[in-house]
Scaffold this motif. Structure first.
Motif, PDB file in Angstrom:
ATOM      1  N   ALA A  53      43.504 -15.964   4.913  1.00 24.19           N
ATOM      2  CA  ALA A  53      43.547 -15.754   6.360  1.00 24.19           C
ATOM      3  C   ALA A  53      42.432 -14.828   6.803  1.00 24.19           C
ATOM      4  O   ALA A  53      41.823 -15.023   7.857  1.00 24.19           O
ATOM      5  N   ALA A  54      42.147 -13.805   5.988  1.00 29.09           N
ATOM      6  CA  ALA A  54      41.041 -12.905   6.310  1.00 29.09           C
ATOM      7  C   ALA A  54      39.730 -13.689   6.363  1.00 29.09           C
ATOM      8  O   ALA A  54      38.894 -13.482   7.255  1.00 29.09           O
ATOM      9  N   ALA A  98      44.317 -26.056  -7.226  1.00 27.73           N
ATOM     10  CA  ALA A  98      44.993 -26.368  -5.973  1.00 27.73           C
ATOM     11  C   ALA A  98      44.964 -25.131  -5.088  1.00 27.73           C
ATOM     12  O   ALA A  98      45.510 -24.082  -5.463  1.00 27.73           O
ATOM     13  N   VAL A  99      44.326 -25.243  -3.921  1.00 31.09           N
ATOM     14  CA  VAL A  99      44.138 -24.079  -3.046  1.00 31.09           C
ATOM     15  C   VAL A  99      44.449 -24.463  -1.605  1.00 31.09           C
ATOM     16  O   VAL A  99      44.372 -25.642  -1.236  1.00 31.09           O
ATOM     17  N   PRO A 100      44.792 -23.505  -0.760  1.00 33.17           N
ATOM     18  CA  PRO A 100      44.933 -23.785   0.671  1.00 33.17           C
ATOM     19  C   PRO A 100      43.590 -24.211   1.252  1.00 33.17           C
ATOM     20  O   PRO A 100      42.543 -23.645   0.905  1.00 33.17           O
ATOM     21  N   ALA A 101      43.603 -25.190   2.130  1.00 34.54           N
ATOM     22  CA  ALA A 101      42.351 -25.716   2.688  1.00 34.54           C
ATOM     23  C   ALA A 101      41.542 -24.625   3.379  1.00 34.54           C
ATOM     24  O   ALA A 101      40.310 -24.627   3.326  1.00 34.54           O
ATOM     25  N   MET A 102      42.223 -23.682   4.031  1.00 37.33           N
ATOM     26  CA  MET A 102      41.481 -22.657   4.760  1.00 37.33           C
ATOM     27  C   MET A 102      40.726 -21.686   3.854  1.00 37.33           C
ATOM     28  O   MET A 102      39.843 -20.970   4.320  1.00 37.33           O
ATOM     29  N   SER A 103      41.063 -21.684   2.572  1.00 33.01           N
ATOM     30  CA  SER A 103      40.365 -20.788   1.649  1.00 33.01           C
ATOM     31  C   SER A 103      39.071 -21.391   1.119  1.00 33.01           C
ATOM     32  O   SER A 103      38.276 -20.692   0.492  1.00 33.01           O
ATOM     33  N   MET A 104      38.853 -22.688   1.383  1.00 38.19           N
ATOM     34  CA  MET A 104      37.645 -23.343   0.886  1.00 38.19           C
ATOM     35  C   MET A 104      36.416 -22.879   1.662  1.00 38.19           C
ATOM     36  O   MET A 104      36.481 -22.677   2.876  1.00 38.19           O
TER      37      MET A 104
END
Length: 299
Positions: free
Chosen positions: A105-106, A243-249
């Protein structure tokens, strides 16, 4: 009866109510602890009331202090609303807003929002506590943060959770990896490749374990990390996929990394804003909240 205190004394009082700790409260309004203590003493003497019970570990309101907090909070809120309408005020306002947020999120939310906030309040500092979902919750509940951004807390009775957006999980890989050109990949196929995972202290790990409880990986992870950002570093180094949250890409033009949608099932998490129920929030903290809500709110 003459009034022998001023707005700065009320702001000092509000900070101590919010944080319950002289050191943190003093830092939030850019005062020394001794200066904050003098302002509280001045206010108590002017009112003829004992507003706080002080112990070695915590500062709490007395009953009369609670009544004064409610009324003075409304007074300050009304005053700040009026003053916020005067354009010159935003250029001279000082202070500190502390936001606790999970690292993804940051990375995703905060750079643009802080830039817009700084344009409006150039003399207000923003402090980010980027940590795990559990630590974000603790920071909000303990008063170390004005508010938080996380994907947990929805069911907590002492937390207000405002959804901002839904985030899906994707498979992160290098551009030359065999799955890089695929339109999607199932979780079972994902686990047939060398993969990097998260340890059990991670909020993302707990969410995925619940969503995928009927899927047994064909092979164990080759490495576990605590944070998604560290895991992406392992992927970039060529150790496997993750596997990662899309927003962390990182952005689509990244030289090394790309992502592939994960399906069967599609796993989502709701990212939102966390507030402690009943806590008074300063005008500048509310302004930063409003910028987030305006730009990202999903409801």
């Amino acid at each position: 009866m003459p009034v022998n205190f001023d707005l700065n004394d009320l702001y000092a009082f509000r900070a101590l109510v919010e944080y319950g700790n002289f050191r943190i409260a003093a830092e939030s309004i850019c005062l020394s602890q001794s200066a904050l203590s003098r302002r509280i003493d001045k206010l108590e003497n002017a009112l003829g009331l004992k507003l706080f019970e002080r112990t070695t570990r915590r500062v709490t309101l007395t009953l009369k202090g609670q009544a004064f907090a409610e009324r003075s909070g409304r007074l300050l809120a009304d005053f700040e609303e009026v003053m916020a309408d005067i354009s010159e005020v935003s250029q001279t306002r000082t202070g500190l807003v502390t936001v606790a947020c999970v690292p993804s999120a940051a990375y995703y939310f905060m750079p643009d929002v802080i830039s817009r906030f700084q344009a409006r309040y150039p003399r207000v500092r923003v402090k980010l506590i980027d940590s795990s979902a559990g630590n974000v919750y603790d920071s909000v509940m303990g008063g170390q943060a004005d508010f938080g951004i996380s994907f947990s807390g929805v069911s907590q009775p002492d937390i207000e959770f405002l959804p901002l957006l839904e985030d899906v999980y994707v498979a992160a890989c290098r551009h030359e990896h065999p799955i890089a050109g695929d339109k999607s990949i199932s979780w079972r196929d994902f686990y047939r490749h060398a993969w990097v995972g998260l340890d059990k202290t991670s909020g993302n790990r707990n969410l995925l374990d619940r969503a995928l409880d009927d899927i047994v990986p064909a092979r164990p992870s080759i490495c576990e990390t605590r944070h998604v950002t560290t895991m992406l570093g392992m992927v970039e180094a060529g150790l496997g996929i993750a596997a990662v949250p899309a927003m962390s890409m990182p952005s689509s033009g990244h030289l090394a990394l790309t992502s592939v949608p994960l399906i069967e099932p599609v796993v989502k998490r709701t990212v939102g804003l966390l507030r402690k129920n009943g806590r008074m929030v300063s005008h500048i903290a509310r302004e930063l909240e409003n910028l987030l809500i305006e730009q990202y709110c999903a409801v």
